[in-house]
Each structure stands twice: as structure tokens, then as C-alpha cells.
Design a protein around this motif. Structure first.
Motif, PDB file in Angstrom:
ATOM      1  N   ASN A 533       0.731   2.965   6.732  1.00 34.49           N
ATOM      2  CA  ASN A 533       0.800   1.690   7.790  1.00 34.49           C
ATOM      3  C   ASN A 533       2.494   1.774   8.925  1.00 34.49           C
ATOM      4  N   LYS A 604       2.407  -6.054  -0.263  1.00 32.55           N
ATOM      5  CA  LYS A 604       2.507  -7.332  -0.517  1.00 32.55           C
ATOM      6  C   LYS A 604       3.559  -7.693  -1.523  1.00 32.55           C
ATOM      7  N   LYS A 621      -2.037  -5.275  -2.234  1.00 31.52           N
ATOM      8  CA  LYS A 621      -2.833  -5.269  -1.103  1.00 31.52           C
ATOM      9  C   LYS A 621      -4.006  -5.416  -0.654  1.00 31.52           C
ATOM     10  N   THR A 622      -4.846  -4.684  -1.900  1.00 34.93           N
ATOM     11  CA  THR A 622      -6.354  -4.507  -1.471  1.00 34.93           C
ATOM     12  C   THR A 622      -6.510  -3.602  -2.631  1.00 34.93           C
ATOM     13  N   GLU A 717      -9.878  -3.792   6.636  1.00 40.24           N
ATOM     14  CA  GLU A 717      -8.795  -3.832   7.377  1.00 40.24           C
ATOM     15  C   GLU A 717      -7.373  -3.871   7.561  1.00 40.24           C
ATOM     16  N   TYR A 718      -6.848  -3.644   6.956  1.00 38.96           N
ATOM     17  CA  TYR A 718      -5.306  -3.492   6.396  1.00 38.96           C
ATOM     18  C   TYR A 718      -5.051  -2.365   6.363  1.00 38.96           C
TER      19      TYR A 718
END
Lengths: 768, 157
Positions: A533, A604, A621-622, A717-718
Motif C-alpha cells: 500500500n 489500523k 485492518k482486515t 477493498e484495502y
């Protein structure tokens, strides 16, 4: 986001960028690194499990031929440091708490001279009472291993007392009510072993001085930025006064985190004024190791007669040995996944990390999620078998779903466990094979078993920069290492995709704490997701600057621009195009200034969101999911278990480099086979009995099953281009799947790993 | 000190070695051929495998003095005029390299196999590299690389 069908570089199996140097034998690992006038160091490790250091005299060693410096606690700052709980010093001070704790070190002109001098260091010990069992260590009569525990600082809200380095307690729902709703309650206990990471390159580093005389560490380490921070903390100097550079990294698996021997080499380098190299022998690496901590896990689970789980109580006890290190974090993760991949509305979990005089444990691939997964997935099958239920149907009835709440109270997102399970059942032909006749040949029984996995995805922060060269090529700067997984190649693919460049037009700069922006490190399956990311956002930042100038030059609006292969073009008029090199030149000499893209990413934040006592893990986060199906043969005469085949299905969101993903799955499955059946650091009275590759048996080519690696791509999505990581779950579910397959084959349940022939035969005898 | 003569990657080397010096030390410390790795020092991991007179040996278990007169091939001697050996190419293409620390030894064990048996079956491949530990790959991609290289070497021969 670009549609999947439009992806040009992400999703292709490019060869790894460091492949050529590695096959030529030219990649420089830490043991290969040399500097002029370099000294060699050897460390004196404690041979006592718990003892006062009455006297330490190094004067004879200092006079030995070729010796340049000797260091011990008197040369080291006395500020304690550590990942979670700051309980550690560079050298044992006042007393030793485990065998293998550094007591002193010598730097000499040669390794032999250093070894000879070590023998001349006189250490007088006064033995203290010892404790090696984490349950006995909680008794009032047990010796206290850290009398100053109360004064130690922690990086989270600490609950620690006596020999308890961590107590953590999380709860969701009402377990009392949950158990009254249950028709059946099952209580079981599981044990997992101390496991050695087993990287083939032993720990090594060189500490010297760079061209500006700055203290510099060249090390093979999974966390260069965190190593940098801990070097400064351990040496009690500002971070500007030490620099850490990553060499080629010969595997890590959680064994090469933060610092290990680096601060020792630094003390010797400072004292001697010369570069110092430490390369551990395999025996030293194992004795001074920070292996996966052994866990004891008790589960109490309530189910209704129609197969729904109503409540669970979990108690976990981990032995951290003499110092807490990462064991505290492993417990944080283990308690997070007390429910496993299942919907358990009422759940209460207590975790204890206990000091003993065993070796200093830390963590390994899977952190604490691995240990709890073995317990949870074993008990799912044990409950199903006692109730006469189908293990798959029982799981299906209870699968966790989006919006369900973990015991940490964090809501769960992007759940894909039913997809990985369905695919694993289909690919393995579960329905057909489940009906297969159990006895195949005399005394040899066939069985098949399943194991699901859940683990966090996205941990803390990463950053990256992208700078452009005059010819339009670009370099990525980030602190994340490539411990072999191929993530540097994948990060280049992510940048290339975002910038519309070719992968070969981009490289990754050497990892150097002076210039590489922060990244937590190559841990926790996080690299592709978090560093990915950061790299994608940095590339986007650079692209926007390039497009701004390209729009001016081509006289088209910015939103009409696209790029591919290093050429920026107008989508509406393909005749209008300009190479990135041209845009870069324009920015460099005419208008805009050189292009540097940069971005920071924090998945996060913080610890504060989680209620509960002593919880040391930040939320994620996920999440990532996978399913393993193992097929085994058990020889009930010899107890020998042979794994025939493992079907491993993992949802990776988007495979950035499918060949790399396949390699992760295959390698992870084989480590899982080692965990399940072969590998164990045998520790007796604090002494590792098998500190070599002959007696610590890791899987060779003769021990491996057929593997069917299956990649599912359900975009996150992340994640960057939808990608999630997979470094850890690939070795997780296979362990309970093998235990479950063994019971399926023979009806014998083994609740302690590794399931050696001896343990199998014991369990079989107990059953009879 | 003992005087020895070795041929390493086609070049003759005259050295005076101590009785306890290992072939691995000579290669790494004296000749700077650090492509040969030390993983255990006890012959259990295979990372230091080199070819000695065409046979794979763990160079940590061979005394330098005992290698007097031998012809040694290390990973650095595999490429010809800058061209990678088919095994080196196949290891990259098939994803057989991860951390790469076992790779030099693994490639040399594979080469010894292919020189003796140009068309090995799965079992022969497994046995040939059973002494080389790899902690990263799970071996499957290494098998694929050896097969690919074998096929190319057969068609080139």
C-alpha cells in the motif's frame, strides 16, 4: 482502481529481481560481508540456567594473542529494552536467567583467536533455584526470575507480576449464559512445541564504521527500521548515531527480528575502533535462539444438539523462557483468535506468558495464531467425532461471517472462509476420498482431515518513496527487506502497475536506515499488504506529478492521460504520447522540479480501541483465510505417519506474482508438515538437547507430500490492487489437518505436536 | 603448514594450509569464493556442497589437505563466458530460488545428478538432493527446475 482485466504487471509471474545474483553465488549475505581490518567475535553464552554472576574476570582473555577487545555487562548501558516488555539487556547483568544468555564477548584477529580467548574469561557463578515448567513457575514456591519486573516499562498497558510476564484477558458476550444454552460441553487440552525457525543462513552481522565514521551495522534482519531503533535503545545513543544496512537475507521465519547479536558487535566495534563480524555456528544459533514458544491451551466449548457453538472459554499458557521478547505479542494474537474461524457469540479468553529458566523463546511464522489454530481446529473435529457429526458440516454451521465480533470486540471483515473451504473440498475430492476404505495395506490406514485458518492482515505502518532517474527509470526506497519471499519483485510490480511502467524500469534501493523510509518489517504476512500500500500510494503521488506536466506538454486534460510501458499517452488521441523520461527531463530542467513520490501508510492505528486487560496487540485492518486438507497414511504398528497429499487453498485477494504465491504455499505446507510431525527443540532442565540439524530434523525431499497449491483471488477493498498477504497461514491449517486426518484414519487423537511415532503410539495405547 | 595444489573452477591454486583447515575455508576465506555457503558446519544441510572431481561433497567435511590434487567446481565456475548454466536459468524461471542461501549447494548437487543421469525420474531427483536442506520452497519448484534444466541439457547435447 484499475479493473482486474486491465492489470498489466500485477498478476504476472515475473522472475525474482535478485534471482540472477543468487544463482551465480554473488548475493552478499551477512556471513559473506567483509571490511578492511575486520575483527572476528565470539560470544560467551551462559551455561547456567539461573545463577548469580559472582565474579567475571576477562583480564587473561584480554592479554591473549590477537585479542583486540573484550566486553561484558560493565561495558553495556544498563537501560532495559524489548519489543513489548522492556526486560532485556545486551549482556546478563548480576545474574543469568537461561542457558545461552550472552555473558561476555571477545573480538580478535581471527575466529580461532577469539575462541581461544573465550576460554580464558573466568566467570564464577552462584547457582540459584531454577524452574522449567511454566505451571510450576506460577507456584508461590517458585524462584522469581525477574525480581524487578514491576519497574520494567512496557509498550502497552502491562499486567505483570511474579513470574507472569503477561496476563491478558478478553471477553465478549456472556459465557455463563452461553454454557447454560449448550447441550454438550467439551473440555480439551493441547500442547505445541518449541520450534526452531531453521533458516539455513545462521544469524550474522558486521558492525563497523562507514565513510563518515558512523557506527554502521550490516545485518541479515527482517526488520531494518526496528533494528535501527533497538540498536539506539540498547546502546543508549540517538538514532542519528547508528546506521543499519540490510544484506541479502538467508531466511528468517520470525527468527531475525529487531536485534540479536548486533548490539554485542557494536560494543566490540566501539571499544576496539575496528569493524567486528559475528557469525553464529549452527549450535550457537540454536542455543541462543529465539524459537517459537511452547504453548499449553485449554478449551472449553459448549454446543447445542443441533451443532451450534454457544460459548467458549480458553486458557493459554506460553513459556517465554528467561526473557519475554515476542512471546507477549504471540499471546496477543493467540487470544485474538480464540474463536478461530467460527461464530462464537460468548467467548472468554485468558492468556499467560510465563518466565522460566528455559531458553529465550520469541516467535515464528504464524506468531500465536498458529498455536491457537491447532487447538481450535483439532477440537472442531474432536467434537464432531464425539457427536457423530460430519466435521465439514459442523464447521459450516458455525463459520464466522462479516460483521461478527472477535473476542477483542473488533468486527471482522472480508471473510472468505466458506470460499476457501468449498474450493479445498472440491479440489481434494473430499466427498469421494472420505469414503475410501481405511485400511490400505497391512497395518497402514488412510485418512483425510481438514484445517481452516484465520489470521490478521495489515499491521501498523509502512512508508515508501519513489525517485526518478534521468533516463526515466525509477528507484523505490523503503525499509522492507526480502527474506526470500520475493516481495521486492512484487513491490516493483505494484509500483510499475501504478505508474504504467515496465517492471524492469524500476528497482529497489539497498535498505539503509539513513535513507530508507520506515517500515515495520517483513513480518506478520504484512509486506504485500502494508508495504504494498505504501509503495502504491508513493507511486500514485509520483504519477500525479508526472501527469500534471505531461498534460501541459501534450495539451490534453490530466484525466485523459494513461501510461503503459513507461510512455504517458492521451486516451482519446493515441498519437499524443511522451515517455516518462521526457516528462522527467521537463520537470528537471524547465518546470515543476524533479519527481519524488512519497507516502506513509498506517493500516489500523493504536491499541486504545480494544477493551480488556493487558492486551498487547493492535487491531488489524482486515483478515486472511485459508483451508488445508491433508491426506495421510498411518502405520499403526510403527506409529509412522506419512503425509500423502496436502491441498492448500488460500485467498490472497490478488496474486501480485502467482509464481511467488505458489512458492509461499508449497514452502509453508512443508514447514507445517515439520511442525505437525517432526520438529521439536527438546529442552531438558533448560538445556536444548538437539542443537544441530542432525537431531533437529526438518523436512528434506524425502519427507514431503504432494502439494496442490490453490490460489483464490477475492479482491480486498484495502489491499494494493486488491492483494492480501499469505506468508503465515500457508503453514497453519496443515498442522490440525494432519492431526484430524490421523484420527480419521485410525480413531486415535493426538493433542500434542509434533505427532512423532512415539506420541502416536502412546495415544493409541491410552485409547485402548 | 601443508602445501597443496587445487584446481578451482579451472584455475590452479597453490596453497599452504593448516592441518585443520577445511576445503570450505579455503574456498571462502582464501579464494574469496563466498558463493559456497556454510549452514551448519557438520555436513547436515548441504549448503556448502561443491563438486570434487565431479562428485558432490559437503566442503565443510573435507579437510583442505585431503583435497590436494583435486578438481573443484563451485557455483562461481558454472557460468560460461557470462552465460548462465541451464540449471541456473531454470532455477530462476521455475521459482526454485527464494532466500537463495541453499541455492548454490542445491544447484551443484543437481549438476552432479544430471552429469550422471541426464533424464532422472522424480525419485532420482529427490534422492540426489536429499542432503540439501531448503527451508523456503518446500522443494517442489526445485524439482521442476531440475527437470526443466535436464530437458534443455538433453536437447542441447
Amino acid at each position: 482502481m484499475r479493473d482486474k482485466k486491465d492489470l498489466k504487471v500485477v498478476g504476472t509471474s515475473l522472475p525474482r529481481v535478485d534471482g540472477v545474483q543468487k544463482v551465480r553465488g554473488r548475493a552478499v549475505y551477512a556471513p559473506d560481508f567483509e571490511l578492511p581490518r575486520m575483527l572476528f567475535a565470539k560470544v560467551l553464552w551462559s551455561d547456567r540456567a539461573h545463577a548469580k554472576i559472582v565474579r567475571l574476570d576477562a583480564s587473561k582473555a584480554l592479554k591473549a594473542p590477537g585479542v583486540a577487545a573484550v566486553v561484558s555487562a560493565v561495558d553495556a548501558p544498563q537501560n532495559r529494552y524489548g519489543v513489548y516488555l522492556k526486560d532485556q539487556l545486551i549482556f546478563a547483568s548480576g545474574k543469568v536467567r537461561h542457558i545461552g544468555e550472552p555473558v561476555a564477548a571477545v573480538a580478535a584477529e581471527s575466529e580461532q583467536a577469539a575462541e581461544e580467548a573465550l576460554k580464558l574469561i573466568e566467570v564464577e557463578y552462584d547457582d540459584l533455584p531454577t524452574v522449567f515448567d511454566p505451571f510450576e513457575a506460577q507456584n508461590d514456591s517458585a524462584p522469581i526470575i525477574h525480581p524487578d519486573l514491576e519497574t520494567y516499562e512496557a509498550t502497552y498497558s502491562k499486567v505483570a507480576y511474579d513470574n507472569v510476564a503477561l496476563y491478558t484477558h478478553l471477553s465478549v458476550g456472556d459465557t455463563e449464559k452461553g454454557f447454560t444454552e449448550a447441550d454438550h460441553i467439551f473440555e480439551d487440552e493441547y500442547k505445541t512445541q518449541a520450534m526452531y525457525q531453521g533458516y539455513v543462513e545462521p544469524r550474522a552481522c558486521v558492525v563497523g564504521f562507514d565513510q563518515r565514521d558512523k557506527l554502521t551495522v550490516w545485518t541479515s534482519n527482517q526488520q531494518i527500521a526496528e533494528c535501527h531503533a533497538e540498536m539506539a535503545a540498547a546502546l543508549d545513543i540517538p538514532m542519528t548515531e547508528v546506521r543499519v544496512v540490510g544484506t541479502a537475507l538467508g531466511g528468517g521465519f520470525g527468527g531475525k527480528l529487531k536485534t540479536h547479536v548486533e548490539p554485542i558487535a557494536a560494543l566490540l566495534a566501539k571499544k576496539s575502533g575496528r569493524p567486528v563480524k559475528i557469525v553464529l555456528t549452527r549450535e550457537e544459533d540454536m542455543i541462543a535462539s529465539r524459537a517459537r514458544p511452547p504453548y499449553t491451551i485449554r478449551l472449553k466449548t459448549g454446543v447445542t444438539k443441533d451443532g451450534r457453538i454457544t460459548a467458549r472459554e480458553t486458557e493459554l499458557v506460553a513459556d517465554c523462557g528467561g526473557y519475554s521478547d515476542h512471546v507477549i505479542g504471540t499471546m496477543g494474537l493467540a487470544v485474538t483468535f480464540a474463536q478461530g474461524a467460527y461464530k462464537i457469540p460468548n467467548c472468554d479468553v485468558k492468556g499467560y506468558v510465563i518466565y522460566t529458566n528455559n531458553p529465550n523463546y520469541s516467535c515464528m511464522r504464524g506468531y500465536g495464531a498458529h498455536q491457537i489454530d491447532f487447538a481450535n481446529e483439532s477440537q472442531m473435529d474432536m467434537i464432531a467425532s464425539r457427536m457423530g457429526w460430519d466435521p465439514v458440516e459442523f464447521r459450516r454451521k458455525n463459520l464466522i461471517e462479516d460483521g461478527d465480533v472477535l473476542v477483542s470486540t473488533q468486527p471482522i471483515t472480508e471473510v472468505t472462509i466458506s470460499q476457501t473451504m468449498d474450493e479445498a473440498l472440491r479440489r481434494s475430492e473430499w466427498n469421494k476420498k472420505g469414503k475410501r476404505k481405511k485400511e490400505r495395506k497391512e497395518n497402514v490406514y488412510y485418512g483425510i482431515g481438514i484445517g481452516n485458518t484465520i489470521i490478521n492482515m495489515g499491521l501498523l505502518s509502512s512508508s515508501a518513496m519513489i525517485k526518478f532517474n534521468g533516463d526515466g527509470t525509477a528507484s523505490i526506497l523503503t525499509s522492507v527487506m526480502d527474506l526470500g519471499t520475493g516481495n521486492h519483485t512484487a513491490l516493483i510490480q505494484i509500483a510499475a502497475e501504478e505508474l504504467g511502467m515496465l517492471a524492469e524500469q524500476i528497482n529497489i534501493a539497498e535498505i539503509d536506515s539513513d535513507t530508507s523510509p520506515y517500515d515495520l518489517g517483513q513480518i506478520a504476512s504484512r509486506t504485500i499488504f502494508d508495504a504494498g500500500n505504501a509503495v502504491r500510494l508513493a507511486a500514485k503521488n509520483a504519477r500525479e506529478k508526472l501527469y500534471e506536466s505531461a498534460a501541459e506538454l501534450l495539451q490534453v486534460p490530466e484525466d485523459d492521460l494513461d501510461s503503459e510501458g513507461g510512455i504517458i499517452f492521451s486516451r482519446s488521441d493515441r498519437s499524443k504520447e511522451i515517455p516518462i523520461a521526457g516528462v522527467n527531463g521537463y520537470r528537471l530542467w524547465v518546470k515543476g522540479g524533479p519527481v519524488v513520490g512519497s507516502a506513509g501508510w498506517l493500516g489500523k492505528p493504536g491499541f486504545a480501541e480494544i477493551p480488556g486487560e493487558g492486551y498487547p496487540q493492535p487491531p488489524s485492518k482486515t483478515f486472511i483465510f485459508g483451508t488445508h486438507i491433508a491426506e495421510v497414511e498411518v502405520d499403526i504398528e510403527t506409529g509412522r505417519v506419512t503425509v500423502l497429499k496436502v491441498t492448500a487453498v488460500h485467498d490472497v485477494g490478488q496474486a501480485v506474482n502467482p509464481l511467488g504465491v505458489q512458492g509461499q504455499i508449497e514452502g509453508g505446507v512443508v514447514q507445517g508438515v515439520g511442525y505437525a510431525l517432526m520438529e521439536e527443540l527438546q529442552v531438558k532442565d533448560g538445556v536444548i538437547q538437539n542443537p544441530d540439524f542432525l537431531n533437529y530434523r526438518m523436512p528434506t525431499t524425502l519427507d514431503i507430500p504432494e502439494i496442490d497449491p490453490v490460489i483464490l483471488e477475492i479482491p480486498s477493498e484495502y489491499g494494493p490492487f486488491g492483494a492480501k498477504g499469505l506468508g503465515e497461514p500457508v503453514m497453519m491449517g496443515v498442522v490440525p489437518a494432519i492431526a484430524n486426518a490421523i484420527e480419521n484414519a485410525t480413531g486415535v487423537r493426538v493433542t500434542e505436536v509434533p505427532i512423532t511415532a512415539e506420541r502416536y503410539l502412546q495415544a493409541m495405547k491410552k485409547k485402548e | 603448514m601443508i602445501e597443496i595444489v587445487l584446481t578451482v573452477n579451472g584455475i590452479q591454486q597453490k596453497l599452504a594450509v593448516s592441518p585443520e583447515e577445511r576445503l570450505l575455508d579455503v574456498l571462502r576465506d582464501r579464494l574469496g569464493l563466498v558463493g559456497t555457503k556454510e549452514g551448519c558446519g557438520s555436513g547436515d544441510c548441504g549448503a556448502c556442497t561443491v563438486l570434487m572431481d565431479g562428485r558432490p561433497v559437503t566442503s565443510c567435511m573435507v579437510l583442505a589437505a585431503a583435497a590436494d590434487g583435486a578438481d573443484i567446481l563451485t557455483i562461481e565456475g558454472l557460468e560460461k563466458n557470462g552465460e548462465l548454466h541451464p540449471l541456473q536459468k531454470a532455477f530462476i524461471e521455475e521459482g526454485a530460488v527464494q532466500c537463495g542461501f541453499c541455492t548454490p549447494g542445491m544447484i551443484l548437487s543437481s549438476l552432479a545428478l544430471l552429469q550422471e543421469n541426464p533424464d532422472p525420474d522424480d525419485e532420482a531427483i529427490k534422492r540426489a538432493i536429499a542432503g540439501n536442506l531448503c527451508r523456503c520452497t518446500g522443494y517442489a519448484r526445485i524439482f521442476a527446475a531440475i527437470k526443466t534444466a535436464a530437458e534443455r541439457m538433453r536437447s542441447d547435447a
